[in-house]
Design an enzyme around this catalytic site. Sequence first.
Site, PDB file in Angstrom:
ATOM      1  N   SER A 133       0.867  -1.167   0.000  1.00 49.70           N
ATOM      2  CA  SER A 133       0.000   0.000   0.000  1.00 49.70           C
ATOM      3  C   SER A 133       0.910   1.224   0.000  1.00 49.70           C
ATOM      4  CB  SER A 133      -0.939  -0.040   1.202  1.00 49.70           C
ATOM      5  OG  SER A 133      -1.741   1.117   1.253  1.00 49.70           O
ATOM      6  N   TYR A 147      -3.477   8.406  -7.736  1.00 48.52           N
ATOM      7  CA  TYR A 147      -2.603   7.538  -6.942  1.00 48.52           C
ATOM      8  C   TYR A 147      -3.220   7.238  -5.574  1.00 48.52           C
ATOM      9  CZ  TYR A 147       1.417   5.740  -4.411  1.00 48.52           C
ATOM     10  OH  TYR A 147       2.238   4.945  -3.654  1.00 48.52           O
ATOM     11  N   LYS A 151      -4.479   3.649  -3.872  1.00 45.41           N
ATOM     12  CA  LYS A 151      -3.936   3.086  -2.631  1.00 45.41           C
ATOM     13  C   LYS A 151      -4.989   3.012  -1.522  1.00 45.41           C
ATOM     14  CE  LYS A 151       0.206   2.067  -3.986  1.00 45.41           C
ATOM     15  NZ  LYS A 151       0.608   0.654  -4.104  1.00 45.41           N
TER      16      LYS A 151
END
Length: 273
Positions: A133, A147, A151
Amino acid sequence: MTKTILITGCSSGIGRMTAKFFQEKGWNVIATVRDKPEEDTELNALDNVLVTALDVTKLDTIEAAMAAGIERFGAIDVLLNNAGYGAYGILEATPEHKIRMQFDVNVIGPLLCTKVVLPHMRARGEGTIINISSMGGKVTFPLGTLYHGSKFAVEGMSEALSFELAAIGVKVKMIEPGMINTNFAETTGSLLDIDPSQEDYTPFLEKVLAGMQQAGSQHSEPIIVAEAVWKAATDGTDQMRYIAGPDAEQLISARKAMEDPEYLAMVRSNMGL
């Protein structure tokens, strides 16, 4: 018996360091790269390392890599979903293919890799899935819409998946690195989507890019992530999350302690916004 780990994204950075770390610890390593595995002279020279092709966006390569690994070593004890991609920039300036690629690599890829290895782990009644992660799965920064979205998805899917996999003896764990000294930052910079015609964003962009440049020196080395992966793979506990890096420790702790307005105000202040 010697245990085996399959690692995606071993061409550089965290994946490469982790492959070498586990090999030094005496594990068998299935080190996967997207292209030309036969040309990786460093990893191919190591004992008990199988270098093979795997592109997390192509199911057939995932199936082939896992089959080759099981044929070579007999089992896969740990799957490390490490391969990652970072698309940064103004959402309005980002082309559709980059939006889809961000989630194909960081979210769909780990899901497919996990799905492929699960029948093998279920038959054995044991195994560990470790997903890379990020502190960016707990905290956010400007220009990281895609992004951070990917995550945060890794965090949610991993936690939810842990319930059903516990029923078959398989553990799910996550590593949350901070800024790591790899080519990720360099690659991300080259992927920054900014449209000069969208002048309304210019003052914001100038401040954010200056703030990011100032923070760029605060990187840890990939070995701290490899060590965190090792702990997750071998500690025998039900711990799910492993933070890697002092910046990640600090920011994740701060985020837990702050309400939304306070945290967002802190980020804006740090970026000069």
